[in-house]
Design an enzyme around this catalytic site. Structure first.
Site, mmCIF file in Angstrom:
data_model
loop_
_atom_site.group_PDB
_atom_site.id
_atom_site.type_symbol
_atom_site.label_atom_id
_atom_site.label_comp_id
_atom_site.label_asym_id
_atom_site.label_seq_id
_atom_site.Cartn_x
_atom_site.Cartn_y
_atom_site.Cartn_z
ATOM 1 N N GLN A 1 -17.033 -11.751 -13.052
ATOM 2 C CA GLN A 1 -18.126 -12.345 -12.277
ATOM 3 C C GLN A 1 -19.082 -11.266 -11.778
ATOM 4 O O GLN A 1 -20.306 -11.462 -11.764
ATOM 5 C CB GLN A 1 -17.548 -13.145 -11.112
ATOM 6 C CG GLN A 1 -16.708 -14.336 -11.551
ATOM 7 C CD GLN A 1 -15.752 -14.811 -10.471
ATOM 8 O OE1 GLN A 1 -15.921 -14.521 -9.289
ATOM 9 N NE2 GLN A 1 -14.711 -15.540 -10.878
ATOM 10 N N HIS B 1 -6.755 -13.868 -16.963
ATOM 11 C CA HIS B 1 -5.886 -12.716 -16.701
ATOM 12 C C HIS B 1 -5.122 -12.361 -17.976
ATOM 13 O O HIS B 1 -4.059 -12.917 -18.248
ATOM 14 C CB HIS B 1 -4.887 -13.043 -15.586
ATOM 15 C CG HIS B 1 -5.503 -13.127 -14.233
ATOM 16 N ND1 HIS B 1 -4.808 -12.844 -13.074
ATOM 17 C CD2 HIS B 1 -6.759 -13.451 -13.827
ATOM 18 C CE1 HIS B 1 -5.597 -12.994 -12.021
ATOM 19 N NE2 HIS B 1 -6.785 -13.375 -12.465
ATOM 20 N N GLU C 1 -3.281 -9.951 -18.746
ATOM 21 C CA GLU C 1 -1.963 -9.340 -18.598
ATOM 22 C C GLU C 1 -0.868 -10.388 -18.447
ATOM 23 O O GLU C 1 0.319 -10.085 -18.549
ATOM 24 C CB GLU C 1 -1.963 -8.376 -17.406
ATOM 25 C CG GLU C 1 -1.491 -8.936 -16.090
ATOM 26 C CD GLU C 1 -2.364 -10.065 -15.544
ATOM 27 O OE1 GLU C 1 -1.866 -10.848 -14.718
ATOM 28 O OE2 GLU C 1 -3.537 -10.174 -15.936
ATOM 29 N N GLY D 1 -11.932 -14.445 -3.348
ATOM 30 C CA GLY D 1 -13.191 -14.706 -2.648
ATOM 31 C C GLY D 1 -14.402 -14.888 -3.542
ATOM 32 O O GLY D 1 -14.314 -14.983 -4.774
ATOM 33 N N CYS E 1 -11.675 -11.521 -14.455
ATOM 34 C CA CYS E 1 -11.668 -12.445 -13.316
ATOM 35 C C CYS E 1 -12.827 -12.141 -12.360
ATOM 36 O O CYS E 1 -13.982 -12.323 -12.724
ATOM 37 C CB CYS E 1 -10.313 -12.414 -12.624
ATOM 38 S SG CYS E 1 -10.000 -13.874 -11.608
ATOM 39 N N PHE F 1 -14.494 -19.366 -8.655
ATOM 40 C CA PHE F 1 -15.918 -19.203 -8.944
ATOM 41 C C PHE F 1 -16.081 -18.891 -10.431
ATOM 42 O O PHE F 1 -15.136 -18.452 -11.093
ATOM 43 C CB PHE F 1 -16.513 -18.069 -8.111
ATOM 44 C CG PHE F 1 -16.521 -18.347 -6.625
ATOM 45 C CD1 PHE F 1 -17.675 -18.786 -5.992
ATOM 46 C CD2 PHE F 1 -15.371 -18.175 -5.862
ATOM 47 C CE1 PHE F 1 -17.679 -19.049 -4.627
ATOM 48 C CE2 PHE F 1 -15.370 -18.438 -4.500
ATOM 49 C CZ PHE F 1 -16.528 -18.875 -3.884
#
Length: 360
Positions: free
Chosen positions: A256, A335, A337, A226, A252, A297
Site C-alpha cells: 500500500q 503474505h 511467507e 492500520g 501488505c 485497506f
C-alpha cells in the site's frame, strides 16, 4: 465466568471468558484460516483488532514457542466458538488459555461465530469490546463507542522496532537488504535470509536517504497494522528509494505504501481480507495462487504500462500486486511467507533475489 462481546451497532453476544479477565476494545474482524491461531495472534498487523476465528474449535494443538511471529500477542482479543482446553501436540508448551492470560489478552468462547461473521460481512468491520461481567449494560456500549476508528491511525510506528538489529546468518557472498519494520513477521525475515540476503531491520521512521548511499543492495517494506495514508515518512522513503532506482519489494502495508508513493490512492475495505484461502490470479502468467492475507485497506488503481497490475484477488477483483515499469520494484498485497497459510507464493523471495541480482 460470563463475558460479553459488545459491538458498536448495539448488538451484543453473551459467552464465557477464557484467557485474561481484562476488558478490551478494538476493531472486530474475522479470519477464515483453519489453523495458525498462534501466528495470527502474534502478527503485528492485528494490532488494535479483536479476531473472530471462523473455524469452530480452537486451542487443540496448544502453543509452541517456535511459531511466534513476534515477541508477544499483538491482537486485542480472541473470539471463538469453542475453546479446547486440553491440547494434543508433542510440541505444545502451554495452553491457549494460559498464553492469553500471560499476555493480558482476553478471550471469549461460546459465541455464534457464524452469526458474527455474517453480521460483519453485511455491516462491515466495526469496533467492539469484550467485558467480563455478570450482565450487560448500556455503559459497556458507551465504552465501545468511545474507541477510535482504524481509519487515520498510524499504528506502524507503535509496533515497529525502536532500534536497528540484524537477523539471520550474515556472510560476504549475500546481498544486503534493509527492512523497514512496520510490523514485520519473523518468518518474513527468515525467508529473506534463506533467499540469500543479509537482513538488517530498521525502525519504521528511518530516513531512507541515510541508507540509500550505504551498503544496501535492496530495500524491503514490511507488513503492518492500520491505515497507510498517515505514514508520510514511509511514503517519502519509498519515493526516495525508487528515485535512486534501488530494488524495492513491499508486502501488505508495504504494498500500500508503494502504491501511495506511485501516486495511487488507498481506501478501507468493508470487512477486509483475512484468511489462508484467498485465490489470486497472476496476470503475468495466468496462474492462480492460494494466498494468506490480512489487511483492511487496499490500493485503488487502473492497469497501465507505467504501473501494471500483476495480481488480482479473485474474491472481489481488488488489486493484489503491482510493479513499476523500468524500475526494480515489486509489491504484493498478501503474505507470501504463509504464516499461517499455503506456500504457493513463497517464490516471491527468490524472485526478489533475482531482481536484485539483475540490478547489480
Amino acid at each position: 465466568m460470563k463475558a460479553y462481546l459488545v459491538l458498536q451497532n448495539g448488538v451484543y453476544f453473551e459467552g464465557e471468558s477464557f484467557g485474561s479477565k481484562e476488558s478490551a476494545l478494538g476493531e472486530v474482524v474475522f479470519n477464515t484460516s483453519m489453523s495458525g491461531y498462534q501466528e495470527i495472534l502474534t502478527d503485528p498487523s492485528y494490532t488494535g483488532q479483536m479476531i473472530a476465528l471462523t473455524y469452530p474449535m480452537v486451542g487443540s494443538y496448544g502453543i509452541n514457542p517456535d511459531d511466534m511471529e513476534s515477541d508477544k500477542i499483538q491482537a486485542s482479543a480472541l473470539i471463538v466458538k469453542e475453546y479446547v482446553p486440553k491440547p494434543s501436540n508433542f510440541q505444545s508448551k502451554e495452553t491457549l488459555h494460559h498464553f492469553l492470560e500471560r499476555h493480558g489478552v482476553p478471550g471469549i468462547q461460546g459465541i455464534d461465530t457464524r452469526k458474527l461473521t455474517r453480521l460483519l460481512r453485511t455491516s462491515g468491520a466495526m469496533n467492539g469490546g469484550i467485558f467480563v461481567t455478570d450482565s450487560y449494560s448500556d455503559a459497556l456500549l458507551e465504552k465501545v463507542k468511545s474507541a477510535p476508528s482504524m481509519v487515520g491511525q498510524d499504528l506502524a510506528k507503535v509496533v515497529s522496532t525502536k532500534t536497528k538489529y540484524s537477523f539471520g546468518n550474515h556472510t560476504k557472498d549475500k546481498f544486503n537488504v534493509a527492512v523497514f519494520d512496520f510490523g514485520v513477521k519473523r518468518n518474513i525475515l527468515h525467508l529473506l535470509d534463506q533467499a540469500g540476503f543479509n537482513v538488517d531491520v530498521y525502525p519504521a521512521q528511518t530516513e531512507a536517504s541515510t541508507l540509500i548511499n550505504g551498503k544496501y543492495d535492496a530495500f524491503f517494506l514490511s507488513n503492518g497494522p492500520g491505515d497507510p495514508e498517515p505514514l508520510h515518512y514511509a511514503i517519502n522513503s519509498a519515493k526516495k528509494i525508487m528515485e535512486a532506482k534501488k530494488p524495492l519489494f513491499g508486502i501488505c502495508l508495504g504494498h500500500q505504501i508503494i502504491g501511495l508513493a506511485l501516486g495511487k490512492k488507498t481506501t478501507k475495505l468493508k470487512f477486509g481480507h483475512r484468511g489462508a484461502n484467498h485465490p489470486v490470479r497472476n496476470t503475468e502468467n495466468g496462474k492462480i495462487e492460494i494466498t494468506s492475507q490480512n489487511h483492511g485497506f487496499h490500493v485503488l488503481a487502473e492497469d497501465s504500462n507505467e504501473t501494471p497490475i500483476t495480481r488480482i484477488n479473485l474474491f472481489d477483483n481488488t488489486i493484489a500486486g503491482i510493479k513499476r515499469t523500468g524500475l526494480p520494484v515489486m509489491a504484493v498485497q498478501y503474505h507470501p511467507e504463509a504464516s499461517p497459510g499455503p506456500h504457493d507464493s513463497e517464490y516471491h523471495f527468490k524472485e526478489f533475489y533475482e531482481m536484485v541480482k539483475k540490478a547489480k
